[in-house]
Every structure is written in structure tokens, then in C-alpha cells.
Design an enzyme around this catalytic site. Structure first.
Site, PDB file in Angstrom:
ATOM      1  N   ASP A 334      34.473   1.260  92.315  1.00 50.17           N
ATOM      2  CA  ASP A 334      35.058   2.175  91.349  1.00 50.17           C
ATOM      3  C   ASP A 334      35.454   1.400  90.087  1.00 50.17           C
ATOM      4  O   ASP A 334      35.462   0.166  90.073  1.00 50.17           O
ATOM      5  CB  ASP A 334      36.258   2.912  91.989  1.00 50.17           C
ATOM      6  CG  ASP A 334      36.537   4.243  91.308  1.00 50.17           C
ATOM      7  OD1 ASP A 334      36.045   4.449  90.179  1.00 50.17           O
ATOM      8  OD2 ASP A 334      37.244   5.083  91.898  1.00 50.17           O
ATOM      9  N   GLU A 533      43.464  11.945  88.429  1.00 52.71           N
ATOM     10  CA  GLU A 533      43.820  10.662  89.035  1.00 52.71           C
ATOM     11  C   GLU A 533      45.339  10.442  89.051  1.00 52.71           C
ATOM     12  O   GLU A 533      46.110  11.378  89.244  1.00 52.71           O
ATOM     13  CB  GLU A 533      43.080   9.522  88.325  1.00 52.71           C
ATOM     14  CG  GLU A 533      41.557   9.677  88.461  1.00 52.71           C
ATOM     15  CD  GLU A 533      40.795   8.452  88.041  1.00 52.71           C
ATOM     16  OE1 GLU A 533      41.205   7.347  88.412  1.00 52.71           O
ATOM     17  OE2 GLU A 533      39.766   8.590  87.361  1.00 52.71           O
TER      18      GLU A 533
HETATM   19  C1  BGC Z   1      38.249   7.255  84.613  1.00 52.12           C
HETATM   20  C2  BGC Z   1      37.165   7.288  83.644  1.00 52.12           C
HETATM   21  C3  BGC Z   1      37.847   7.460  82.332  1.00 52.12           C
HETATM   22  C4  BGC Z   1      38.735   6.298  82.061  1.00 52.12           C
HETATM   23  C5  BGC Z   1      39.515   6.532  80.825  1.00 52.12           C
HETATM   24  C6  BGC Z   1      39.015   6.006  84.368  1.00 52.12           C
HETATM   25  O1  BGC Z   1      39.974   5.855  85.314  1.00 52.12           O
HETATM   26  O2  BGC Z   1      37.744   7.348  85.867  1.00 52.12           O
HETATM   27  O3  BGC Z   1      36.255   8.264  83.929  1.00 52.12           O
HETATM   28  O4  BGC Z   1      36.956   7.635  81.292  1.00 52.12           O
HETATM   29  O5  BGC Z   1      39.591   6.000  83.114  1.00 52.12           O
HETATM   30  O6  BGC Z   1      40.177   5.431  80.398  1.00 52.12           O
HETATM   31  C1  BGC Z   2      37.325   7.397  89.511  1.00 54.07           C
HETATM   32  C2  BGC Z   2      36.028   7.819  90.108  1.00 54.07           C
HETATM   33  C3  BGC Z   2      35.031   8.099  89.039  1.00 54.07           C
HETATM   34  C4  BGC Z   2      34.885   6.902  88.147  1.00 54.07           C
HETATM   35  C5  BGC Z   2      33.929   7.114  86.998  1.00 54.07           C
HETATM   36  C6  BGC Z   2      37.155   6.306  88.520  1.00 54.07           C
HETATM   37  O1  BGC Z   2      38.338   6.069  87.835  1.00 54.07           O
HETATM   38  O2  BGC Z   2      38.203   6.982  90.515  1.00 54.07           O
HETATM   39  O3  BGC Z   2      36.222   8.939  90.928  1.00 54.07           O
HETATM   40  O4  BGC Z   2      33.810   8.460  89.598  1.00 54.07           O
HETATM   41  O5  BGC Z   2      36.135   6.544  87.615  1.00 54.07           O
HETATM   42  O6  BGC Z   2      34.455   7.940  86.046  1.00 54.07           O
END
Ligand code: BGC
Ligand code: BGC
Length: 837
Positions: A334, A533
Site C-alpha cells: 500500500d 481512511e
Molecule cells: C491515498 C491516496 C491519496 C493520498 C493523498 C493516500 O493515502 O490512498 O489515494 O491520493 O493519500 O495524499
Molecule cells: C489505500 C489503498 C488505496 C491506495 C491507492 C492507500 O492509501 O489504503 O486502499 O488503494 O492508497 O490510492
């Protein structure tokens, strides 16, 4: 390590005598001692179920893989193992470093535009693809694969069909509809040229304080398991499908392995201290059907098990998932999760590869990760055998996709068929899901509504498609967008209006419930606002107090004798007893997505007063009795009334007043710091710091006067009148907070100010155990409150130790000043951005 100290909420026991104290259980449970002497967090593969990966062996493909491995240079191999985010990579980088994959994170888009129109996505897909297959430098030119979070429809794309989030699908109990949703999602992804979705989430959330609970279908492992195979099949087609791109398919990713939904207290990316049997039986269960359908990829969780980060856990990723469970696809980590593994940083983590990660999701760190792996491979520190194995897995999936033959994205089937995005037949599938996912918790005979009457549609969520879609919609948090970003979609209000008008009635939108013509009935739409998240983590199961204003609307309407239907938008079951008591009917709509018309299909009956569509949804998780989970269940898992259920009397439920947010990321609000924190005033180095408790107060020997001022609520702000010189207003906490994870993203330290008299100069900073950082900013006089924001990244760059913040907020001024502080929290929605300097 805990990343946040939960703020406790002040709960006044009113009707509920002896209600257990709500503050979340804050103790870290000790990981159980290992049996067999191999240490906590080490799995025993022999106790896990063995499966058979059903994707047929393809001797021709194996031959090609062997041949490619022979011809690829070490550099090309390492490139395959690395995935970069669109934010931070160019086609030229892909050409030069032979990167195996790119992704688009929640906040990225072609040309830096999150909301870029669909053709721009396809154009970008072509550019990156062509760069990847370029052989002018003598390389083999392995085509890259592009991953996206199409987690409820192709949800990064303006105009796409947005399905209910998984928690709503869980309420349907309908795997065949889930398969159709997967198939529609795959088609829409193919229109814009991507090949891979980071879905489905197969988490089995056990604690709904978790900010990602809505990404899981249910708290029940069997229910989750009954959906997973269907979703994977919908997306990928059958496991025997050996040329996905020739048909309307993409590859899927089941995530997040393992026990993302099992962390203690529901802390995102936290630790799960459960025993191995529970790990296997609850969180492991959905991986059976996923592997049974030949899921092509698995994403590993940020979280840990018994104190050990999954991304570095070889016993689970390699011994259990790959060997015991026979998972034959590739494993992706991840978003910079490798940086959290013991002994690793975002820039270096050979441990992840050793543990079994095949592809590093290294959004903005791909170059250092690439270089680090390369150097370690050259020195023999990482084994060539492991590198070849990882590359082979990635190539195998790419061959199964048919990527080597597919040509550039715009030449493939469905590419550029923009009419398919949000096509009527796709929206119809989503609308059916909306109908089937709603759960009826109370009906005193008011539903179904007659279409001929006068309907009032109230509540702050009534006409807001972003709100009804939740996080992971167009942007990461699902915020910063409005109805105009959803062409072709239907808000709950507009769906009701169409239906009621078609039946000869009228529908009036009035968020605060006021009206000129007395309505026959009112629907009040309320509930959670979008989050994703860790930003959605809460300390309790209470609906945030600032979201309960619609209760007042319900109360006013009821007082006038108007029947009220409460319609709740939410990612999780929450304590909402006041609304349950007040409303004549109560419906949970979860996060229904773009097809709000499905709500009217069920709520509004026909002219004869008969339902047109029944309620079939059942709770995918138990509904709590109070904001504290331990207080027990109000409605059990599986509960849900139908139109056939005889109306029953209603015994008023106990109500408790929730006065403070349980958002663990709110550090100062309503005049007080988070619980266990202090608000301080200090001066130049060496000056004593005064802790502000009651107001009015004085600090720095009378140089600073602290009084109360109104912000959102009476006396919700603190005003600092500074005579002259240096003065700092600080927040200090008791236990350091770790905001490393949010620093990785685009999270900001937000602080709301009203400034009567601007200082000569000002800076905003934060300090941790081993370092402080601050940035100066222009603090301007203003008669309005303004929310300033400074990216945590900037503070880290200036030296703040974000892993252990003890002074998470330091606002320093020079010269006479007079300003008030309303709120300090983490978030992304700044009104005034403090430039990084
Ligand atoms: C997310 C990403 C997002 C990014 C933003 C990550 O935790 O999963 O998809 O664009 O944070 O800073
Ligand atoms: C998230 C994932 C996601 C990835 C890409 C991460 O922060 O936990 O679920 O697929 O970002 O955006």
C-alpha cells in the site's frame, strides 16, 4: 505505536441511568505470547486452509516469461517491481526506469487535474503505455499496468456511475447484483484506458470507529466471503479467462491483507492483537473465494498483527498467502506502507521484498526505492532469485491480461466509448442497488408516501450528491466537489421530486425545514459527511454534534404535526437515538452514490398507497445502543423491517447528550483542547509557559490577556490580546502523537483565526521529541474567521519530528496583536493556504 490519542467525548447521561462512560478504551492490549517460541506476529501456515489457485497454467506464457527474464537487465527487472503515482512520474521516467506500473491515487489526475475529463485519462494512458513499450534503448519494453481505486464504480472519473459503498451492498444480501456491479465497473474503467482496480476491499470491520468501515461489506465474515468471489468475477471474468483485455474486463485486487478491519479500537493502520485463529477465521475467510476466483493481485495492509507490520510479515504474505493458500497472482504493497516496516524508511525497504511484496506502491518515492533495490541487488544483499520470482509473478499477470498483445489503450475494446460512462443501463444497476440496500429501522405507518401530496425535503444532505457518495469519490476524501461535478447523477431530492411530480404532487427543497405551504409529510436527510481512511477514525460511535442540526428540524416539524421520515446517510451504524425517537419512520440509506432516485423508488408508493418497491435491506452490522460499543446492541445484525411488518408501538429509546466531536484529529475546538492536552501561552525562549484553563486569564506577566469569544458556539474561541513582544500560543499533549502517515499524504494542520490587530510577523509550527519546524506566514487582519492550513509535509521539511509530536501547534507572533483561535485540527480544506517556504 498508537498514532492518535483518542479524544474522549463528554457524554451527559440523561435518560440512561448508569450509562457506561464513553471514553474509548485507551489501553493497548498486550500481544498474546507466542506459542511455539517463534514470537508474536508469526503465523503457523499449517493451521490455515489450503486452496487451489484456479488460473490454468499456460506453458506458452511460462516459456515467454523465462525468455524475458533471460533478456531483461537487472535495471529492467527492478523497474517492474516499482509503482509510481501519477502525481510524481512522467512518461519519460517510465521509459527510462522501465517502471512496471503507475497508479492514480485519490487526489491525482492527468495533468495534475483530479477532475480531468475522461478523454484526458485515455490520452495519459496511451502516453504512459507507449513510453513503457519503447525499445529504443534496447530493453524488452514490458507494457505497464495502470491501477486506480475504482472502489464503488469508476469513482475517480467525472460522469461515471457511482455505486453504493460496500457497506450498503452488504445490506442487500445479493451476490448476483454484486457481480453485475463488478462487470459494469470494469467496463467503465476500460473506457478511460486503465486495466487494474484496487478493489474489492474484503475487510471484515469489527469496530466501526474505523474510518474505512464503509469500505467493507459487513462485520460478518460469511457475508463478506459470499460477495468476494462475485465481485472478482464481475471485474475479471472467470478464472479461465486468459485475455482479459480482449473482453470487457480488468484485474482486481483484494485488500488489505490481513485484518485491516481488525485493528484494536478501530484505529486505521493500527495493530490487531487478536490470536491467530481469529485472524484466520474472521479476516482470512474472504481470501478463500477471492483465490477461488483467481484474483490477480492482493494488496497488503498498512496495519500490523501482534505488533508486526503486515508489509514486512513473511510468514503471512509468503508462507500463508502465496504458499499455503496458493495465491498465484502478485502482491502489491500500500501507499508508502513499506516505510512503516520496522527498520525501513519510505526510501529504503528491502525487507518488504523479502517478506513477499512483489510490487512497491511508492507514489512519490519510486526513484529512491528503485535505486535502493538496485544497489542492494548489485551487492547481493537481496537475492536474484527473489527478484526473478517477483518479476515472474508480475509478468504472469500481465500476460493473463493480454497486455503484450493489446496495443495502446485507445486501440482496445471499449476505449473511448464515453457514452458508457454513466450509461443508462449502468445507472439502472446502481439504482437497483440503492433500492435494495436501504434498511428500514422504524415505520409508524407513514411510509410509503403517497405521490400526490405536498412533500417537504429537508436536512443538509438532501440535495448533495458528493455527500451521498462519501469518500473515494472524484477526490480522495470525497470533499471539494459539488453537484455540478456529477453530470447525469441524481440527488436524493431530485429523485423524490421527479417521482412525486410524476404522481401529481409537489416536492419542495428546504434544508432547514421552513415552508410557506404546509406539507403533508417531510423527509429529513442527515448523517455523516464524506471522509476516507484515517481521516474518518473516531473515538466513539456518536454522530458528530455539528451534524445533528437536522434533529432540530425534525423537532420543529413534529411540533407542527407534520409526519417526519428520517433518512440517514452514513458509512456506519451510529448512535442516533434522538432521531430514531422523533421521526415517524427511519431509513438508513448508507452512501448510495450517484443514483439517488433509488430512494424515491422505495419511499414513495403508488396512488393507491401501495409500495412500488419493498424494503429488502438488512443491517450488515449491528446498530449500537449508545456511542460506546461495549454498551450493546440496539438492532442486531440482520435487522430490517419490511412493508409487510405490522406497525408496532415505539418505546422511547434512552438519549444521551453528545457535546463534543469524537474526531480524534480535532485538537482544539469549542474553547478547549483535546482531552489530555493543554493550551499554553509562552514568550521568548526561557519565558515561563502559562497553561490556560479558565478565562479571562493573563500570561507573560500581563503582556497577554486571554478572553473568550464566540466561534460556532458561545465562547467557542479564545482571544489573545498581546501588548508587545514575542508571544506563542501552543498546544501541548500528554502522549506524543504520530502523524507520519498523514504527512505522507496531503493533510494539513488547519487553524481558524479571526484577527482584529495583525502582528508584525507570525509563524506556524509544530514540535516533536527530536525537532521543531515552523514557517512564517502572513497573518492578516480580518473581521471574518479564516481557516489557515499548512501541509504537514512543510512542517516536516522544516524539521518538525512528525512521528512524536509533543507540541503539535505553535503559533508565534511578534509585536502587538489581537486575534482569536477558533479551532485546530487536521484536514485538507484550508481557506488560506500558508505557502511552504
Ligand atoms: C491515498 C491516496 C491519496 C493520498 C493523498 C493516500 O493515502 O490512498 O489515494 O491520493 O493519500 O495524499
Ligand atoms: C489505500 C489503498 C488505496 C491506495 C491507492 C492507500 O492509501 O489504503 O486502499 O488503494 O492508497 O490510492
Amino acid at each position: 505505536m498508537i498514532s492518535f490519542r483518542a479524544t474522549s467525548i463528554a457524554v451527559t447521561a440523561a435518560l440512561l441511568a448508569g450509562c457506561a462512560a464513553v471514553p474509548a478504551d485507551m489501553e493497548l492490549r498486550q500481544p498474546p505470547l507466542a506459542d511455539g517460541g517463534d514470537g508474536p506476529g508469526i503465523a503457523h501456515p499449517e493451521i490455515w486452509p489450503a486452496y487451489d489457485y484456479p488460473v490454468p497454467a499456460n506453458p506458452q506464457a511460462e516459456q515467454r516469461i523465462a525468455d524475458l527474464l533471460n533478456r531483461m537487465t537487472l535495471e529492467e527487472k527492478i523497474g517492474q517491481l516499482v509503482q509510481a503515482d501519477l502525481c510524481c512520474v512522467t512518461p519519460e521516467d517510465v521509459r527510462r526506469y522501465n517502471l512496471g506500473s503507475i497508479l492514480v491515487g485519490g487526489n491525482s489526475g492527468p495533468g495534475g487535474d483530479d477532475l480531468a475529463p475522461a478523454p484526458e485519462w485515455l490520452k495519459a494512458a496511451d502516453e504512459f503505455y507507449l513510453a513503457s513499450v519503447d525499445r529504443s534503448d534496447g530493453g524488452v519494453g514490458v507494457p505497464l499496468v495502470w491501477g486506480t481505486d475504482a472502489v464503488h464504480g469508476h469513482s475517480n472519473i467525472v460522469g461515471a456511475t457511482i455505486f453504493p459503498h460496500n457497506i450498503g451492498l452488504g445490506a442487500m444480501r445479493d451476490p448476483s447484483l454484486v457481480e453485475k456491479i463488478g462487470a459494469v465497473t470494469a467496463k467503465e474503467i476500460r473506457v478511460t484506458g486503465q486495466e487494474w482496480t484496487f478493489a474489492p476491499t474484503v475487510a471484515v470491520p469489527q469496530d466501526f470507529r474505523w474510518g474505512r468501515a464503509y469500505e467493507g461489506y459487513s462485520s460478518d465474515p460469511e457475508l463478506v466471503a459470499s460477495y468476494v468471489g462475485a465481485m472478482v468475477r464481475g471485474l475479471q471474468g472467470p478464472p479461465t479467462n486468459d485475455n482479459l483485455l480482449a473482453g470487457p474486463h480488468v484485474i482486481a485486487s483484494t485488500k488489505h491483507f490481513l485484518a485491516d478491519g481488525g485493528t484494536d479500537r478501530g484505529v486505521d493502520q493500527g495493530d490487531s492483537s487478536i490470536d491467530e485463529e481469529t485472524l484466520r477465521d474472521i479476516h482470512g475467510l474472504p481470501y478463500g473465494p477471492a483465490i477461488g476466483e483467481g484474483v490477480a493481485t492482493v494488496m497488503v495492509s498498512f496495519s500490523s498483527w501482534q505488533g508486526r507490520k503486515m508489509t514486512g510479515n513473511r510468514s503471512l504474505v509468503t508462507d500463508v498467502l502465496k504458499d499455503r493458500m496458493d495465491f498465484g497472482g502478485f502482491v502489491v504493497s500500500d501507499w508508502n506502507a513499506h516505510g512503516q516496516v520496522e527498520g525501513c524508511t519510505n526510501e529504503s525497504c528491502p525487507e518488504a521484498l523479502t517478506a513477499g511484496i512483489d510490487m512497491y506502491m511508492a507514489p512519490d518515492t519510486w526513484k529512491p526505492i528503485y535505486e535502493d533495490l538496485l544497489a542492494r541487488a548489485r551487492s547481493g544483499e537481496v537475492s536474484m532469485e527473489r527478484i526473478d520470482e517477483a518479476v515472474a509473478r508480475i509478468l504472469r499477470v500481465k500476460m493473463r491480461l493480454g497486455l503484450f498483445e493489446a496495443g495502446k489503450p485507445s486501440d482496445r475494446p471499449l476505449s473511448g466509448d464515453y457514452d458508457l460512462l454513466g450509461a443508462p443501463e449502468h445507472r439502472e444497476v446502481a439504482r437497483q442497488a440503492v433500492r435494495q440496500s436501504m434498511v428500514l429501522l422504524k415505520n409508524q405507518g407513514v411510509l410509503p408516501l403517497r405521490p400526490g401530496g405536498r412533500l417537504l425535503v429537508a436536512g443538509d444532505g438532501a440535495d448533495d450528491i458528493a455527500r451521498q457518495s462519501g469518500g473515494w469519490t472524484l477526490s480522495w476524501q470525497g470533499t471539494g466537489i459539488d453537484n455540478s461535478d456529477f453530470p447525469g447523477a441524481t440527488s436524493i431530492f431530485s429523485g423524490l421530486k421527479q417521482t412525486v411530480e410524476a404522481g401529481g404532487g409537489t416536492a419542495q427543497l428546504s434544508p432547514d425545514g421552513s415552508f410557506s405551504e404546509r406539507p403533508d409529510a417531510a423527509i429529513v436527510v442527515f448523517g455523516e459527511k464524506p471522509y476516507s481512511e484515517f481521516q474518518g477514525d473516531r473515538a466513539t460511535l456518536a454522530l458528530d454534534p455539528e451534524l445533528t442540526a437536522p434533529y432540530e428540524t425534525m423537532r420543529k416539524l413534529k411540533a407542527q404535526g407534520i409526519p417526519v421520515v428520517a433518512l440517514m446517510l452514513t458509512g456506519r451504524p451510529l448512535y442516533v437515538n434522538p432521531a430514531l425517537n422523533m421521526a415517524d419512520a427511519f431509513v438508513v440509506a448508507w452512501l448510495p452514490g450517484s443514483e439517488g432516485g433509488g430512494v424515491a423508488d422505495v419511499l414513495v408508493g403508488n396512488a393507491a398507497g401501495q409500495p412500488r418497491h419493498g424494503f429488502t435491506g438488512k443491517l450488515p452490522a449491528a446498530w449500537p445502543q449508545t456511542p460506546a460499543m461495549e454498551d450493546g446492541v440496539l438492532f442486531p445484525f440482520g435487522y430490517g423491517l419490511t412493508y409487510g411488518t405490522a406497525a408496532q408501538g415505539w418505546t422511547p429509546l434512552p438519549e444521551i447528550a453528545v457535546t463534543e466531536t469524537s474526531d480524534t484529529r480535532s485538537w482544539f475546538t469549542a474553547g478547549s483542547p483535546a482531552s489530555g492536552w493543554s493550551l499554553l501561552v509562552g514568550g521568548e525562549e526561557g519565558d515561563v509557559q502559562t497553561r490556560v484553563t479558565t478565562v479571562p486569564a493573563e500570561a507573560l506577566r500581563g503582556r497577554v490577556r486571554v478572553t473568550a469569544t464566540d466561534y460556532l458556539v458561545q465562547e467557542g474561541g479564545r482571544r489573545f490580546t498581546i501588548a508587545d513582544g514575542d508571544a506563542s500560543v501552543l498546544l501541548r499533549n500528554f502522549e506524543p502523537v504520530n502523524v507520519d502517515r498523514e504527512t505522507n499524504g496531503d493533510v494539513k494542520l488547519l487553524f481558524t483565526l479571526r484577527v482584529w490587530d495583525a502582528p508584525d510577523s507570525a509563524s506556524i509550527g509544530a514540535g516533536g521529541e527530536s525537532g521543531r519546524g515552523a514557517v512564517s506566514f502572513d497573518m492578516q487582519q480580518s473581521s471574518e474567521w479564516r481557516r489557515y492550513g499548512i501541509p504537514l509535509k512543510c512542517l516536516r521539511a522544516q524539521g518538525a519530528d512528525v512521528t512524536e509530536l509533543t507540541l503539535p501547534f505553535i503559533l508565534r507572533t511578534q509585536g502587538t496583536a489581537d486575534y482569536a483561535l477558533g479551532e485546530v485540527r487536521l484536514g485538507t480544506d484550508a481557506e488560506v493556504d500558508v505557502p511552504c517556504s
